[in-house]
Design an enzyme around this catalytic site. Structure first.
Site, PDB file in Angstrom:
ATOM      1  N   ASP A   1       0.828  -1.203   0.000  1.00  0.00           N
ATOM      2  CA  ASP A   1       0.000   0.000   0.000  1.00  0.00           C
ATOM      3  C   ASP A   1       0.861   1.251   0.000  1.00  0.00           C
ATOM      4  OD1 ASP A   1      -2.253  -1.529   0.068  1.00  0.00           O
ATOM      5  OD2 ASP A   1      -2.637  -1.295   2.214  1.00  0.00           O
TER       6      ASP A   1
ATOM      7  N   LYS B   1      -3.860   3.002  -2.529  1.00  0.00           N
ATOM      8  CA  LYS B   1      -5.139   3.663  -2.716  1.00  0.00           C
ATOM      9  C   LYS B   1      -5.177   4.873  -1.806  1.00  0.00           C
ATOM     10  CE  LYS B   1      -7.560  -0.055  -1.784  1.00  0.00           C
ATOM     11  NZ  LYS B   1      -6.513  -1.063  -1.746  1.00  0.00           N
TER      12      LYS B   1
ATOM     13  N   MET C   1      -8.927   7.272   8.292  1.00  0.00           N
ATOM     14  CA  MET C   1      -9.065   7.869   6.960  1.00  0.00           C
ATOM     15  C   MET C   1     -10.150   8.938   6.924  1.00  0.00           C
ATOM     16  SD  MET C   1      -8.703   4.299   4.793  1.00  0.00           S
ATOM     17  CE  MET C   1      -9.872   3.409   5.824  1.00  0.00           C
TER      18      MET C   1
END
Length: 489
Positions: A248, A270, A383
């Site tokens: 990631d 991402k 997030m």
């Protein structure tokens, strides 16, 4: 990397050591072990150096230093007690493009002599770039206790078989697996027990065994929040066994540096609004590489099973009959809270903790907002930087007090960690004011008040009394106007 590491072949090559005392003696001893042709220049020599001269192992140039002593030298070590002479030798060596080490003077040295662990032919060199030689020696002492002295003998055995191993296993991944079996199985045990003939016979038997096509596999590894020290030992082992690493964006460079250097690294990061690789694309990559017999590590920030889509990936692997395992990682909520000095639960403040994500397949409105607004609990929101305004308004609308403390932990556990504190009513404004960026984790609840008194890592928390960074005033005003509009609506 401050210095470029290399191992010099000095066998039968001339090296000059200026100095005749105990320090020069230690340098000469190492050079002789490497097979160098050593010349020592000094008016007087230590007894050991004098003995090596008389035995014909060392050439002695008596008297004061002369520039001609450098003629033909591949390497020079200045080990006298005269700083002015050291400066002179370093300048002459630089003019002639000869590598020079000036003892205890890193600034004038073009190479450093490392702390060495000798398991010939295996040699481990540790350098601090000349800044902290005692620290390098302490590291060497620790490694000496864990590296068995039989490593050298095992390396010699492998060297004798190297050509045959390459012919037998032309594919690097299968050859690597054979070496792992050689270095960690019965052969290594026999070498350690001082039974070289039996070890050779066992290695020959392994080499003659049928070659089976390797079966690929996938390991989901939690990389933790960024500090490489938080990676588990099992995770480290998986990284060192991997042929391919799908990682990631949030996996730190320091964690990636722990992996095998020849492993193929593919970023499948991402980021909010910018998907480099779709989830289906990640599935396809796992299938592609595992089908070729490779060992794949799917390396995820935090823990694979906490907002990491680990479950979806295991379902895919199970559906395609690909062997897999999971190595848990320290999830961001636990790590960021700990590194900010915030206990997620506390007998006086919070009897439960909820882990939330601001990104999910459905909207925010599917969350149980009345339950989230209850007091005496901690909310850890992943997030969530782009969603703070909506999150703040919904919580207040459902009864969570605007005075509830919060802490935003940016780059938790990393050297650049920053903690911004305030109250729920200030949340969106404070985030804009301090230009908080991902990766950041929101901790909301009474426990957040402890960030100020219990902080132990990185800079102190940024509280309301501190002045906003330059350039943020307009953004703060815009945020206040937006919040007012939302409130009146």
């Amino acid at each position: 990397m401050k210095l470029y590491p290399l191992f010099a072949d000095l066998h039968d090559r001339p090296v000059l050591v200026a100095g005749g005392g105990a320090v020069a003696e230690r340098k000469v001893a190492m050079l002789l072990e490497a097979g160098a042709r050593v010349t020592v220049g000094a008016p007087l020599l230590s007894p050991a150096l004098q003995g090596w001269v008389e035995a014909g192992r060392v050439i002695h140039r008596a008297g004061a230093f002369e520039p001609r002593w450098l003629d033909g030298a591949w390497l020079v070590i200045a080990a006298t007690d005269d700083p002015r002479l050291h400066q002179h030798i370093a300048g002459l060596a630089a003019e002639r493009r000869i590598f020079v080490n000036v003892v205890d003077d890193a600034a004038r040295s073009s190479f450093q002599v490392p702390a060495v662990i000798d398991r010939a032919p295996i040699t481990i060199a540790i350098s601090s770039g000349g800044d902290a030689p005692m620290f390098a020696r302490l590291i060497r002492e620790r490694l000496e206790t864990v590296l068995d002295h039989s490593l050298g003998r095992l390396a010699v055995l492998a060297s004798r078989l190297r050509k045959r191993i390459r012919l037998r296993y032309p594919e690097p991944s299968t050859r690597r697996r054979f070496y792992e079996q050689l270095f960690s199985g019965t052969v290594a045990d026999l070498v350690r027990r001082g039974q070289p003939a039996q070890a050779q016979a066992e290695a020959e038997r392994l080499l003659a065994s049928p070659v089976d096509a390797p079966r690929g596999s996938v390991v989901l590894v939690g990389a933790g929040p960024g500090d490489p020290g938080l990676l588990t030992l099992r995770g480290l082992r998986a990284l060192n066994e991997a042929d391919v690493i799908l990682h990631d964006r949030l996996v730190s460079a320091e964690v990636l540096a722990l992996a095998r250097r020849d492993a193929e690294r593919i970023e499948v990061g991402k980021q909010s609004g910018h998907h480099h690789t779709t989830q289906d694309g990640i599935h396809a990559l796992m299938l592609e590489h595992a089908s070729k017999g490779r060992r794949v590590v799917r390396l995820k920030g935090g823990d694979p099973f906490v907002f990491g889509r680990g479950g979806e990936e295991l379902e895919f692997l199970r559906g395609h009959d690909i062997p897999y395992e999971v190595v848990p990682g320290i999830t961001a909520a636990v790590a960021c809270a700990a590194y900010a000095g915030i206990p997620l639960t506390h007998r006086d403040h919070a009897q439960s903790v909820r882990l939330l994500t601001a990104h999910c397949k459905a909207s925010h409105d599917t969350l149980d907002w009345p339950a989230l607004a209850s007091e005496r609990q901690t909310l850890a929101v992943y997030m969530g930087v782009a969603q703070l305004e909506a999150f703040q308004q919904r919580l207040i609308a459902h009864g969570r007090a605007a005075s509830t403390p919060f802490a935003l932990v940016e780059n938790g556990s990393r050297p650049e960690q920053r903690v911004v504190t305030g109250t729920l009513g200030q949340l969106a404004r404070r985030a804009v004011e301090q230009a908080v960026k991902s990766p950041a984790l929101l901790i909301l609840g009474e426990v957040a008040t402890l960030a100020g008194s219990l902080a132990w890592f990185g800079a102190p928390p940024v509280d309301e009394t501190l002045v906003p960074p330059p350039g943020c005033v307009d953004r703060v005003a815009d945020a206040d106007r937006l919040l007012a509009a939302i409130h009146h609506a």
